[in-house]
Design an enzyme around this catalytic site. Structure first.
Site, PDB file in Angstrom:
ATOM      1  N   ARG A  36      32.455  44.977  33.262  1.00 23.94           N
ATOM      2  CA  ARG A  36      34.026  44.870  32.631  1.00 23.94           C
ATOM      3  C   ARG A  36      33.557  44.796  31.300  1.00 23.94           C
ATOM      4  O   ARG A  36      32.554  44.701  30.475  1.00 23.94           O
ATOM      5  CB  ARG A  36      34.908  44.129  33.230  1.00 23.94           C
ATOM      6  N   VAL A  77      21.784  36.920  34.953  1.00 24.09           N
ATOM      7  CA  VAL A  77      20.811  37.040  34.132  1.00 24.09           C
ATOM      8  C   VAL A  77      20.106  35.932  33.690  1.00 24.09           C
ATOM      9  O   VAL A  77      19.190  35.758  33.058  1.00 24.09           O
ATOM     10  CB  VAL A  77      21.299  37.804  32.834  1.00 24.09           C
ATOM     11  N   TYR A 103      27.889  28.777  21.523  1.00 21.90           N
ATOM     12  CA  TYR A 103      27.820  30.206  21.517  1.00 21.90           C
ATOM     13  C   TYR A 103      27.038  30.677  20.207  1.00 21.90           C
ATOM     14  O   TYR A 103      26.614  31.677  20.289  1.00 21.90           O
ATOM     15  CB  TYR A 103      29.377  30.700  21.460  1.00 21.90           C
TER      16      TYR A 103
HETATM   17  P1  NDP Z   1      33.626  39.691  29.221  1.00 22.08           P
HETATM   18  O1  NDP Z   1      33.979  38.470  29.493  1.00 22.08           O
HETATM   19  O2  NDP Z   1      34.807  40.875  29.357  1.00 22.08           O
HETATM   20  O3  NDP Z   1      32.707  40.480  30.115  1.00 22.08           O
HETATM   21  C1  NDP Z   1      31.480  39.673  30.433  1.00 22.08           C
HETATM   22  C2  NDP Z   1      30.401  40.539  31.180  1.00 22.08           C
HETATM   23  O4  NDP Z   1      29.288  39.791  31.228  1.00 22.08           O
HETATM   24  C3  NDP Z   1      31.056  40.432  32.555  1.00 22.08           C
HETATM   25  O5  NDP Z   1      30.619  41.814  32.883  1.00 22.08           O
HETATM   26  C4  NDP Z   1      30.289  39.431  33.388  1.00 22.08           C
HETATM   27  O6  NDP Z   1      29.929  39.951  34.703  1.00 22.08           O
HETATM   28  C5  NDP Z   1      28.955  39.359  32.474  1.00 22.08           C
HETATM   29  N1  NDP Z   1      28.409  38.155  32.683  1.00 22.08           N
HETATM   30  C6  NDP Z   1      28.724  36.923  32.397  1.00 22.08           C
HETATM   31  N2  NDP Z   1      27.555  36.269  32.702  1.00 22.08           N
HETATM   32  C7  NDP Z   1      26.796  36.825  33.305  1.00 22.08           C
HETATM   33  C8  NDP Z   1      25.505  36.389  33.950  1.00 22.08           C
HETATM   34  N3  NDP Z   1      25.328  34.896  34.012  1.00 22.08           N
HETATM   35  N4  NDP Z   1      24.933  37.284  34.572  1.00 22.08           N
HETATM   36  C9  NDP Z   1      25.231  38.569  34.596  1.00 22.08           C
HETATM   37  N5  NDP Z   1      26.329  38.922  33.952  1.00 22.08           N
HETATM   38  C10 NDP Z   1      27.107  38.200  33.544  1.00 22.08           C
HETATM   39  O7  NDP Z   1      32.915  39.701  27.848  1.00 22.08           O
HETATM   40  P2  NDP Z   1      33.191  40.842  26.648  1.00 22.08           P
HETATM   41  O8  NDP Z   1      32.781  42.204  27.093  1.00 22.08           O
HETATM   42  O9  NDP Z   1      34.126  40.547  25.662  1.00 22.08           O
HETATM   43  O10 NDP Z   1      31.668  40.470  25.852  1.00 22.08           O
HETATM   44  C11 NDP Z   1      30.615  41.317  25.917  1.00 22.08           C
HETATM   45  C12 NDP Z   1      29.457  40.998  25.060  1.00 22.08           C
HETATM   46  O11 NDP Z   1      29.864  41.010  23.739  1.00 22.08           O
HETATM   47  C13 NDP Z   1      29.035  39.118  25.268  1.00 22.08           C
HETATM   48  O12 NDP Z   1      27.881  38.845  25.097  1.00 22.08           O
HETATM   49  C14 NDP Z   1      29.816  38.706  24.189  1.00 22.08           C
HETATM   50  O13 NDP Z   1      29.326  37.446  23.517  1.00 22.08           O
HETATM   51  C15 NDP Z   1      29.931  39.773  23.107  1.00 22.08           C
HETATM   52  N6  NDP Z   1      30.912  39.472  22.207  1.00 22.08           N
HETATM   53  C16 NDP Z   1      32.246  39.803  22.643  1.00 22.08           C
HETATM   54  C17 NDP Z   1      33.274  39.768  21.542  1.00 22.08           C
HETATM   55  C18 NDP Z   1      34.677  39.752  21.786  1.00 22.08           C
HETATM   56  O14 NDP Z   1      35.499  39.677  21.049  1.00 22.08           O
HETATM   57  N7  NDP Z   1      35.085  40.251  23.028  1.00 22.08           N
HETATM   58  C19 NDP Z   1      33.145  39.310  20.023  1.00 22.08           C
HETATM   59  C20 NDP Z   1      31.571  39.172  19.777  1.00 22.08           C
HETATM   60  C21 NDP Z   1      30.511  39.330  20.877  1.00 22.08           C
HETATM   61  P3  NDP Z   1      31.189  39.735  35.988  1.00 22.08           P
HETATM   62  O15 NDP Z   1      32.095  40.800  35.359  1.00 22.08           O
HETATM   63  O16 NDP Z   1      30.407  40.150  36.926  1.00 22.08           O
HETATM   64  O17 NDP Z   1      31.482  38.203  36.139  1.00 22.08           O
END
Ligand code: NDP
Length: 248
Positions: free
Chosen positions: A16, A65, A156
């Site tokens: 997602r 991961v 974080y």
């Molecule tokens: P979301 O919370 O919308 O999605 C997170 C995704 O990471 C999901 O697909 C989730 O899997 C997966 N995930 C979380 N933990 C694990 C794990 N232990 N093993 C495998 N998969 C995992 O986050 P965003 O899309 O917003 O963020 C994506 C990246 O961008 C992150 O690294 C975040 O720190 C970074 N980021 C985001 C910002 C924002 O404003 N949104 C700003 C700055 C950085 P599942 O769906 O299966 O639970």
């Protein structure tokens, strides 16, 4: 021919949000995509959507991961199913916010283990095919918080700052093998992660963004496809902020 035709891209956290948009954009460029996510149903949904528009382009894999052994096992599965790994996008990430004074060990460990150690675990799972690839790219999704710090996010911010040092070191170690490694540092992007913030916090955040709005997952995906493609072959060890001007 599409820029990434026949290359294999592995995207973590692609079930997602940003990772899903990245997976779609890489498939649009012709890549075969290994969609990794913690929750099988999310990985499968993204892969199914990709296969609808680009038949046969995507495979889903459920993995945490943060789990070294599980990542090595999935690495083998991905390599045998997809035929290698040319592009690794370490995107999986979590937040466990709270002031440092009150933060418990679990909140620290979960965030560091997922956001930082998860990138190391994925690298170890895919380093062999990456080092054989003619288009070897590692793209780590950091955050502007890793550059600026943020009250309530010591865990974080440390994980994302750690990714910068990790990436620059990789860029130096692997440069002679033709592999590039870069960080994309998003600002506020509209996903489930920022959806958890109150309306008040979201409005206050917009006040600190020169372009005045949150970005979209597609804004990050565009930067990833650029760094993954031939036009970026001479760029390594860099941090590209995609943040509406927030961190300049
Ligand atoms: P979301 O919370 O919308 O999605 C997170 C995704 O990471 C999901 O697909 C989730 O899997 C997966 N995930 C979380 N933990 C694990 C794990 N232990 N093993 C495998 N998969 C995992 O986050 P965003 O899309 O917003 O963020 C994506 C990246 O961008 C992150 O690294 C975040 O720190 C970074 N980021 C985001 C910002 C924002 O404003 N949104 C700003 C700055 C950085 P599942 O769906 O299966 O639970």
């Amino acid at each position: 021919m599409a820029a990434l035709q026949d290359f294999v891209a592995v995207v973590t956290g692609a079930g997602r949000g940003i990772g899903e948009a990245v997976a779609k954009a890489l498939a649009d460029e012709g890549a075969k995509v290994a969609v990794l996510s913690r929750t099988a149903a999310n990985a499968e949904r993204t892969a199914a959507a990709l296969n609808e528009t680009h038949p046969g382009s995507a495979h889903a894999f459920a993995v945490d991961v943060a789990d070294f052994e599980a990542m090595q096992a999935i690495g083998k599965e991905v390599i045998s199913t997809c035929g290698g790994c040319d592009i690794l996008v370490n995107n999986a990430g979590v937040t466990r916010d709270g002031l440092c004074l009150r933060m418990g060990e679990d909140d620290w460990d979960t965030v560091i283990d997922t956001n930082l150690k998860g990138a190391f675990n994925a690298l170890k799972a895919f380093q062999r095919p990456l080092l054989k690839s003619k288009n070897a790219r590692i793209i780590n999704i950091g955050s502007v918080v890793g550059l600026m710090g943020n009250a309530g996010q010591v865990n974080y911010a440390a994980s994302k700052a750690g990714l910068v040092g990790f990436t620059k070191s990789l860029a130096r170690e692997f440069a002679s093998r033709g592999l590039t490694a870069n960080v994309i540092a998003p600002g506020f992007i509209t996903t489930d992660m920022t959806g958890e913030l109150s309306d008040e916090v979201q409005e206050a955040a917009k006040g600190n963004i020169p372009l005045g709005t949150f970005g979209t997952p597609e804004d990050i995906a565009a930067a990833v496809t650029f760094l993954a493609g031939p036009a970026a072959k001479y760029i390594t060890g860099q941090v590209l902020a995609v943040d509406g001007g927030m961190a300049m």
